[in-house]
Scaffold this motif. Sequence first.
Motif, short mmCIF file in Angstrom:
data_model
loop_
_atom_site.label_atom_id
_atom_site.label_comp_id
_atom_site.label_asym_id
_atom_site.label_seq_id
_atom_site.Cartn_x
_atom_site.Cartn_y
_atom_site.Cartn_z
N VAL A 1 26.70 -57.33 13.33
CA VAL A 1 26.44 -58.16 14.51
C VAL A 1 27.42 -59.33 14.53
O VAL A 1 27.61 -60.02 13.53
N PHE A 2 28.03 -59.56 15.70
CA PHE A 2 28.92 -60.69 15.92
C PHE A 2 28.31 -61.57 17.01
O PHE A 2 28.02 -61.08 18.11
N ARG A 3 28.14 -62.86 16.72
CA ARG A 3 27.59 -63.80 17.69
C ARG A 3 28.34 -65.12 17.56
O ARG A 3 29.08 -65.35 16.60
N SER A 4 28.11 -66.01 18.53
CA SER A 4 28.74 -67.32 18.52
C SER A 4 27.73 -68.38 18.11
O SER A 4 26.87 -68.75 18.91
N PRO A 5 27.79 -68.86 16.86
CA PRO A 5 26.84 -69.89 16.44
C PRO A 5 26.90 -71.14 17.30
O PRO A 5 25.86 -71.75 17.60
N ALA A 6 28.09 -71.54 17.73
CA ALA A 6 28.22 -72.73 18.57
C ALA A 6 27.55 -72.52 19.92
O ALA A 6 26.88 -73.42 20.45
N GLY A 7 27.72 -71.32 20.48
CA GLY A 7 27.08 -71.02 21.76
C GLY A 7 25.57 -71.03 21.66
O GLY A 7 24.87 -71.55 22.54
N ILE A 8 25.05 -70.45 20.59
CA ILE A 8 23.59 -70.41 20.40
C ILE A 8 23.05 -71.82 20.22
O ILE A 8 22.03 -72.20 20.81
N ALA A 9 23.74 -72.65 19.41
CA ALA A 9 23.29 -74.02 19.18
C ALA A 9 23.29 -74.82 20.49
O ALA A 9 22.34 -75.55 20.79
N GLY A 10 24.35 -74.65 21.28
CA GLY A 10 24.41 -75.34 22.56
C GLY A 10 23.31 -74.89 23.50
O GLY A 10 22.71 -75.71 24.22
N GLY A 11 23.01 -73.59 23.50
CA GLY A 11 21.95 -73.07 24.36
C GLY A 11 20.59 -73.60 23.97
O GLY A 11 19.78 -73.96 24.84
N VAL A 12 20.33 -73.65 22.67
CA VAL A 12 19.04 -74.18 22.21
C VAL A 12 18.87 -75.64 22.62
O VAL A 12 17.79 -76.06 23.06
N LEU A 13 19.93 -76.43 22.50
CA LEU A 13 19.86 -77.83 22.91
C LEU A 13 19.61 -77.96 24.41
O LEU A 13 18.81 -78.80 24.85
N LEU A 14 20.30 -77.14 25.21
CA LEU A 14 20.09 -77.19 26.66
C LEU A 14 18.67 -76.77 27.03
O LEU A 14 18.06 -77.38 27.91
N LEU A 15 18.15 -75.76 26.36
CA LEU A 15 16.78 -75.32 26.64
C LEU A 15 15.77 -76.40 26.28
O LEU A 15 14.80 -76.63 27.00
N ALA A 16 16.00 -77.06 25.14
CA ALA A 16 15.09 -78.13 24.73
C ALA A 16 15.14 -79.28 25.73
O ALA A 16 14.09 -79.83 26.11
N LEU A 17 16.34 -79.66 26.16
CA LEU A 17 16.47 -80.74 27.14
C LEU A 17 15.83 -80.35 28.46
O LEU A 17 15.11 -81.16 29.08
N GLY A 18 16.08 -79.12 28.92
CA GLY A 18 15.49 -78.66 30.17
C GLY A 18 13.98 -78.61 30.11
O GLY A 18 13.28 -78.97 31.07
N ALA A 19 13.43 -78.15 28.98
CA ALA A 19 11.97 -78.10 28.83
C ALA A 19 11.37 -79.49 28.85
O ALA A 19 10.33 -79.72 29.48
N TRP A 20 12.03 -80.43 28.20
CA TRP A 20 11.52 -81.81 28.17
C TRP A 20 11.50 -82.41 29.57
O TRP A 20 10.48 -82.96 30.02
#
Length: 211
Positions: free
Chosen positions: A17-36
């Motif tokens: 499996v190949f993924r982008s750790p930076a992309g995932i981290a950024g997405g989690v932060l955006l989701l947390a901000l949006g949920a708040w």
Amino acid sequence: MSDPQNPVAEPAYKDRVFRSPAGIAGGVLLLALGAWLGVDAVLRGEGRTPWLALAGLLLAVPLVVAYTVRPAVYANDDRLRVRNPFRTITLPWASIATLRSGYSNEVLTRAGAKYQLWAIPVSLRGRKKAARRQSQAAASGDPTGGRPFLDPHAPPSRSSGDQAMDELRELAERQETAESTQGEPVVRWAYEVLAPAAAGAVLLAVLLAVT
């Protein structure tokens, strides 16, 4: 193990499996901000504000997930599976003409189709850093590039994205003639992402129109 009576049975080994750790981290932060922000607007907002917040979340959350958390590339001895924001493309190795890197990493099929590998982004900064390290090592005559803990016989350092593409090219070249890698590409749209995003867009447009 695979069923010998079924040539398209799932492989018995795990995918690489190949993924982008930076992309995932950024997405989690955006989701947390949006949920708040969204939950706060729903609980404390007045009038149409809670409904606008819900519609905005319904539109934004699937798109954030699609572009940050969802992208992944899975590779095994039979095929390459590319999970992009809105599509999943399954490519038997024999159907792939080449994997190329430029300003983005792409896979080209023998039929002429082209698909971008969202999960393996190109880092121009990483390439420049690796090239600078190699040039410094060559100038100093130090095969470890000033880092003695490295194996001097190891291949030159490259950016993580380029290393991933090298691995995929090697696997494609090795497996392209294998019997289990024959077949045509299969493309599936990610309706689990498209449907809620479309519903959120329609709801938001209606709410704004009647405001």
